[in-house]
Design an enzyme around this catalytic site. Structure first.
Site, PDB file in Angstrom:
ATOM      1  N   LYS A 153      73.952  82.002   8.387  1.00 17.74           N
ATOM      2  CA  LYS A 153      73.944  81.274   9.612  1.00 17.74           C
ATOM      3  C   LYS A 153      73.350  81.959  10.931  1.00 17.74           C
ATOM      4  CE  LYS A 153      75.965  79.682  13.001  1.00 17.74           C
ATOM      5  NZ  LYS A 153      74.359  79.216  14.098  1.00 17.74           N
ATOM      6  N   GLU A 228      81.510  92.107  15.259  1.00 16.87           N
ATOM      7  CA  GLU A 228      81.278  92.730  16.120  1.00 16.87           C
ATOM      8  C   GLU A 228      80.537  91.400  17.714  1.00 16.87           C
ATOM      9  OE1 GLU A 228      78.688  94.077  19.000  1.00 16.87           O
ATOM     10  OE2 GLU A 228      77.005  93.420  17.484  1.00 16.87           O
ATOM     11  N   CYS A 262      75.544  93.743  23.313  1.00 14.41           N
ATOM     12  CA  CYS A 262      76.364  94.198  23.160  1.00 14.41           C
ATOM     13  C   CYS A 262      76.556  95.671  23.954  1.00 14.41           C
ATOM     14  CB  CYS A 262      76.990  93.724  21.949  1.00 14.41           C
ATOM     15  SG  CYS A 262      76.892  92.572  21.823  1.00 14.41           S
ATOM     16  N   GLU A 355      81.566  90.649  30.562  1.00 17.54           N
ATOM     17  CA  GLU A 355      79.701  90.791  30.086  1.00 17.54           C
ATOM     18  C   GLU A 355      79.148  89.459  30.760  1.00 17.54           C
ATOM     19  OE1 GLU A 355      78.524  91.835  25.896  1.00 17.54           O
ATOM     20  OE2 GLU A 355      79.558  90.013  25.741  1.00 17.54           O
TER      21      GLU A 355
END
Length: 455
Positions: A153, A228, A262, A355
């Site tokens: 996906k 992750e 990331c 983040e």
């Protein structure tokens, strides 16, 4: 139901993509499950040959894939070419795996004990919007090499290159049921992957919040999972470092892909004795970053992915934010945000802890090695980071002290497809890439064969 794909640099509609619903997702999983016995039975050499052909097809289509990614994701053309090449290289690397998934012969009395690495079945890969091509291949290439079928996906915002990769796999001779791409919402397709009994493993890259939900869902079904997740990586610069090199490289360690990474070194820690000089050099480097139409060869940074993402990033830089300096960004259409450098003084400041996922970096001083390690580890995350020093002993001590899965010394690299990649703490679970990745898509089977007479 369909979804408009928007060009982040122009805000124009690129195309519309039909989204999978639950029924279509179930049908795709059923096809993948039915295709699994034949795919796992393909001889190692033939499976390797098919993956090499897939890599060759990607290589031949590399410029087309890159241009597609520029329109879909706003990546600079230079980055997009690298990303398409990375897919090719990952496929070529794991094309060598089918013939090397070796077990062991373990000494036992009265017989022979051997182990096998059996494929899991249907593997579901859920891909984020920040690096649609390479992250997809990090999941599907080793999974296919190990003998699994794959349903993938792509992110709802960025499905186009994944759809094209499925077409290239089919052209290479891989059955359309062995590798399927299912555009759709995470709440529909992704959720169904997690709860469906015929999906043996989930590979997810994305936010820590969603990763927790996926992990909880996988626990209910005793389903294997690789995660992750987010990062808040530190770029640690000691006073003895080559400050000119560190400052010149630092913008690209956090502003690459407009900070939507990331592994972005979004905290820069500078030894107090070198702080003022570093900031002088860093300002020159930041104002030199070329932020422009990502189709231009000179572009070094493009737009953010969407209006929502731009608003989210802007919320971290209110009018009273401690802005040290900024770079430039185009006016007019596009989801632009200038490279921004902050100097917060409160350790609890959200720009040091959350983040941001945009071109915003916080710089703060430290005193000595212990202080640097303490600040670097003062985070829920532990994905990546850098250490700049001329002292090899210090580089080893600090790299062992920082709680992160991927560190580099006197560079800002995080990912090589032939080395393992993954995070500590809230940055994830498991490892991708490197020589061991295919084994994570298998179960180890132990077989004892008795040699006793009459057995």
């Amino acid at each position: 139901m369909s979804h408009e794909v928007i060009d982040p640099a122009t805000e124009q509609v690129v195309t519309r993509v039909e989204l999978y619903d639950v029924a279509a997702t179930d049908a795709a999983i059923a096809r993948a499950r039915a295709a699994f016995p034949a795919w796992r039975s393909v001889s190692p050499g033939d499976r390797a040959r098919l993956l090499r052909r897939f890599a060759d097809a990607v290589d031949a289509d590399r410029e087309h894939l890159a241009q597609l990614e520029v329109r879909n994701s706003g990546h600079t053309i230079g980055n997009a070419r690298w990303e398409a090449g990375n897919v090719r290289d990952v496929l070529a690397y794991y094309a060598a795996a089918p013939e090397r998934l070796t077990g062991r012969q373990i000494p036992v009395p009265d017989g022979v004990n051997i182990t096998f690495h059996e494929p899991l079945g249907v593997v579901a890969v859920i891909v984020p919007w920040n690096f649609p091509m390479p992250i997809a291949s990090w999941g599907f290439a080793p999974a296919l090499a190990a003998g699994n079928t794959v349903v993938l996906k792509p992110a709802e915002l960025t499905p186009l290159t994944a759809i094209r990769l499925a077409e290239l796999a089919l052209e290479a001779g891989i059955s359309e049921d062995v590798f399927q791409v299912l555009p759709g919402k995470g709440s529909v397709v992704g959720h169904r992957f997690v709860e469906h009994r015929d999906v043996a493993k989930i590979v997810f890259t994305g936010s820590t919040e969603v990763g927790r939900q996926i992990m909880a869902g996988c626990a209910a079904g005793i389903k294997a999972v690789t995660l992750e997740l987010g990062g808040k990586s530190a770029n640690v610069i000691f006073g003895d470092a080559d400050l000119e090199a560190a400052a010149a490289a630092a913008p690209y360690a956090v502003f690459d892909n407009a900070g939507q990474d990331c592994c972005a070194r979004s905290r820069i820690l500078v030894q107090r004795t070198a702080y003022d000089r570093f900031m002088e050099l860093f300002q020159e480097a930041v104002t030199g970053v070329v932020v422009t139409d990502p189709r231009e060869e000179k572009a070094e940074m493009g737009p953010l992915i969407s209006a929502d993402q731009r608003a989210r990033v802007a919320a971290y830089v209110p009018a009273d934010a401690p802005v040290a300096f900024r770079g430039s960004a185009p006016d007019g259409p596009g989801f632009w945000f200038p490279p921004t450098v902050l100097t917060p003084t409160d350790p609890a400041d959200r720009t040091l802890r959350e983040e941001i996922f945009g071109p915003v970096v916080a710089v703060l001083p430290f005193d000595d090695e212990a202080d640097a390690i303490r600040i670097a580890n003062d985070s829920d995350f532990g994905l990546s980071g850098s250490i700049w020093t001329r002292d090899l002993g210090r580089a080893l001590r600090v790299s062992r002290g920082i709680e992160a899965g991927n560190l580099s010394v006197n560079s800002n690299s995080s990912v090589r497809y032939w080395t393992p990649f993954g995070g500590f703490k809230s940055s994830g679970l498991g490892r991708e890439l490197g020589p061991d990745a295919p084994y994570s898509f298998t179960e180890t089977k132990n077989v004892f064969i008795s040699s006793k007479e009459g057995s």
